[in-house]
Design a protein around this motif. Structure first.
Motif, PDB file in Angstrom:
ATOM      1  N   MET A   1       0.764  -1.257  -0.059  1.00  0.00           N
ATOM      2  CA  MET A   1      -0.038   0.132   0.056  1.00  0.00           C
ATOM      3  C   MET A   1       1.107   1.213   0.219  1.00  0.00           C
ATOM      4  N   ALA A   2       1.987   1.249   0.653  1.00  0.00           N
ATOM      5  CA  ALA A   2       2.620   2.489   0.545  1.00  0.00           C
ATOM      6  C   ALA A   2       3.239   2.932  -0.564  1.00  0.00           C
ATOM      7  N   LYS A   3       3.275   2.064  -1.481  1.00  0.00           N
ATOM      8  CA  LYS A   3       3.752   2.416  -2.865  1.00  0.00           C
ATOM      9  C   LYS A   3       2.953   2.667  -4.011  1.00  0.00           C
ATOM     10  N   SER A   4       1.488   2.542  -3.569  1.00  0.00           N
ATOM     11  CA  SER A   4       0.397   2.773  -4.356  1.00  0.00           C
ATOM     12  C   SER A   4       0.201   4.374  -4.438  1.00  0.00           C
ATOM     13  N   PRO A   5       0.101   4.708  -5.979  1.00  0.00           N
ATOM     14  CA  PRO A   5      -0.151   6.133  -6.216  1.00  0.00           C
ATOM     15  C   PRO A   5      -1.358   6.549  -5.823  1.00  0.00           C
ATOM     16  N   ARG A   6      -2.297   5.724  -5.602  1.00  0.00           N
ATOM     17  CA  ARG A   6      -3.769   6.413  -5.309  1.00  0.00           C
ATOM     18  C   ARG A   6      -3.936   7.085  -3.728  1.00  0.00           C
ATOM     19  N   HIS A   7      -4.683   7.926  -3.784  1.00  0.00           N
ATOM     20  CA  HIS A   7      -4.713   8.738  -2.652  1.00  0.00           C
ATOM     21  C   HIS A   7      -5.837   7.874  -1.625  1.00  0.00           C
ATOM     22  N   ARG A   8      -5.320   7.787  -0.380  1.00  0.00           N
ATOM     23  CA  ARG A   8      -6.194   7.090   0.498  1.00  0.00           C
ATOM     24  C   ARG A   8      -6.195   7.928   1.781  1.00  0.00           C
ATOM     25  N   GLU A   9      -7.452   7.535   2.696  1.00  0.00           N
ATOM     26  CA  GLU A   9      -7.291   8.361   3.788  1.00  0.00           C
ATOM     27  C   GLU A   9      -8.196   7.637   4.895  1.00  0.00           C
ATOM     28  N   TRP A  10      -8.307   8.033   5.949  1.00  0.00           N
ATOM     29  CA  TRP A  10      -9.044   7.494   6.930  1.00  0.00           C
ATOM     30  C   TRP A  10     -10.068   8.404   7.403  1.00  0.00           C
ATOM     31  N   VAL A  11     -11.411   8.076   7.209  1.00  0.00           N
ATOM     32  CA  VAL A  11     -12.620   9.047   7.885  1.00  0.00           C
ATOM     33  C   VAL A  11     -13.149   8.161   9.006  1.00  0.00           C
ATOM     34  N   THR A  12     -13.882   9.234   9.784  1.00  0.00           N
ATOM     35  CA  THR A  12     -14.643   8.722  10.839  1.00  0.00           C
ATOM     36  C   THR A  12     -16.184   8.801  10.595  1.00  0.00           C
ATOM     37  N   ILE A  13     -16.895   7.818  10.426  1.00  0.00           N
ATOM     38  CA  ILE A  13     -18.485   7.788  10.100  1.00  0.00           C
ATOM     39  C   ILE A  13     -19.108   7.850  11.258  1.00  0.00           C
ATOM     40  N   GLN A  14     -19.809   8.772  11.538  1.00  0.00           N
ATOM     41  CA  GLN A  14     -20.904   8.984  12.766  1.00  0.00           C
ATOM     42  C   GLN A  14     -22.364   8.404  12.294  1.00  0.00           C
ATOM     43  N   HIS A  15     -22.683   7.541  13.077  1.00  0.00           N
ATOM     44  CA  HIS A  15     -24.019   7.208  13.060  1.00  0.00           C
ATOM     45  C   HIS A  15     -24.697   6.782  14.358  1.00  0.00           C
ATOM     46  N   ASN A  16     -26.042   6.898  14.822  1.00  0.00           N
ATOM     47  CA  ASN A  16     -26.476   6.423  15.825  1.00  0.00           C
ATOM     48  C   ASN A  16     -25.717   6.433  17.100  1.00  0.00           C
ATOM     49  N   GLY A  17     -24.986   7.559  17.390  1.00  0.00           N
ATOM     50  CA  GLY A  17     -23.990   7.552  18.383  1.00  0.00           C
ATOM     51  C   GLY A  17     -22.962   6.580  18.339  1.00  0.00           C
ATOM     52  N   ARG A  18     -22.599   6.103  17.345  1.00  0.00           N
ATOM     53  CA  ARG A  18     -21.436   5.150  17.129  1.00  0.00           C
ATOM     54  C   ARG A  18     -20.550   5.819  16.009  1.00  0.00           C
ATOM     55  N   SER A  19     -19.263   5.589  16.107  1.00  0.00           N
ATOM     56  CA  SER A  19     -18.194   6.080  15.123  1.00  0.00           C
ATOM     57  C   SER A  19     -17.359   4.634  14.553  1.00  0.00           C
ATOM     58  N   VAL A  20     -17.282   4.774  13.101  1.00  0.00           N
ATOM     59  CA  VAL A  20     -16.783   3.854  12.425  1.00  0.00           C
ATOM     60  C   VAL A  20     -15.596   4.256  11.806  1.00  0.00           C
ATOM     61  N   ASP A  21     -14.322   3.860  11.935  1.00  0.00           N
ATOM     62  CA  ASP A  21     -13.377   4.348  11.282  1.00  0.00           C
ATOM     63  C   ASP A  21     -13.361   3.465   9.779  1.00  0.00           C
ATOM     64  N   THR A  22     -13.274   4.279   8.760  1.00  0.00           N
ATOM     65  CA  THR A  22     -13.323   3.778   7.472  1.00  0.00           C
ATOM     66  C   THR A  22     -12.230   4.117   6.544  1.00  0.00           C
ATOM     67  N   LEU A  23     -11.455   3.295   5.717  1.00  0.00           N
ATOM     68  CA  LEU A  23     -10.658   3.647   4.763  1.00  0.00           C
ATOM     69  C   LEU A  23     -11.343   3.817   3.617  1.00  0.00           C
ATOM     70  N   ILE A  24     -10.733   5.102   2.843  1.00  0.00           N
ATOM     71  CA  ILE A  24     -11.255   5.390   1.710  1.00  0.00           C
ATOM     72  C   ILE A  24     -10.204   5.534   0.559  1.00  0.00           C
ATOM     73  N   VAL A  25     -10.281   4.996  -0.639  1.00  0.00           N
ATOM     74  CA  VAL A  25      -9.238   4.892  -1.500  1.00  0.00           C
ATOM     75  C   VAL A  25      -9.883   5.245  -2.786  1.00  0.00           C
ATOM     76  N   TYR A  26      -9.226   6.435  -3.480  1.00  0.00           N
ATOM     77  CA  TYR A  26      -9.845   6.790  -4.536  1.00  0.00           C
ATOM     78  C   TYR A  26      -8.895   6.494  -5.848  1.00  0.00           C
ATOM     79  N   PRO A  27      -9.793   6.363  -6.811  1.00  0.00           N
ATOM     80  CA  PRO A  27      -9.114   6.040  -8.224  1.00  0.00           C
ATOM     81  C   PRO A  27      -8.274   7.447  -8.670  1.00  0.00           C
ATOM     82  N   GLU A  28      -7.472   7.186  -9.529  1.00  0.00           N
ATOM     83  CA  GLU A  28      -6.616   8.376 -10.184  1.00  0.00           C
ATOM     84  C   GLU A  28      -7.361   8.789 -11.384  1.00  0.00           C
TER      85      GLU A  28
END
Length: 110
Positions: free
Chosen positions: A1-28
C-alpha cells in the motif's frame, strides 16, 4: 500500500452515536466515479483487505472500507489493535444489527 499512487484516507463515519473508522481509497481520476463498499472478512480490516480496497480503486472505483471492529479493541481501538486470533473472535461476536447499521452508514457516506 505504501507504494500505491492512489490517494487514501481514514475518515470517521458517525451514526446512531457510534463512530466507524473507514478507509477511503480514490481512483486516479478527477471525474466522479462509482463507489464500491468493501466488506472485510473474519480477520477484520487487515492489510489484505486494505490492499483489496486499493485494487478496487485501481479499477476506477472509489473504495469505501469500514472497519467493523472500530471501538472493539482495548482502549477503543480497531482491527490493527488486535492479534489475528483476537480479531477473528471479535468479528465472530459482532452484533448483526450493528454491522448492518455500520455498512448502511458507510454506503450512505459513499
Amino acid at each position: 500500500m505504501a507504494k500505491s499512487p492512489r490517494h487514501r484516507e481514514w475518515v470517521t463515519i458517525q451514526h446512531n452515536g457510534r463512530s466507524v473508522d473507514t478507509l477511503i481509497v480514490y481512483p486516479e481520476s478527477k471525474d466522479k466515479r462509482p463507489v464500491v463498499l468493501v466488506i472485510h472478512e473474519i480477520f477484520g480490516l487487515s492489510d489484505w483487505a486494505q490492499e483489496l480496497a486499493d485494487e478496487v480503486a485501481e479499477a476506477g472505483y472509489v473504495a469505501v472500507a469500514p472497519d467493523l471492529l472500530t471501538g472493539m479493541a482495548a482502549n477503543g481501538g480497531r482491527t490493527k489493535d488486535f492479534s489475528i486470533d483476537a480479531a477473528m473472535e471479535a468479528v465472530s461476536k459482532l452484533n448483526q444489527t450493528q454491522v448492518t447499521a455500520d455498512l448502511n452508514a458507510a454506503a450512505d457516506y459513499g
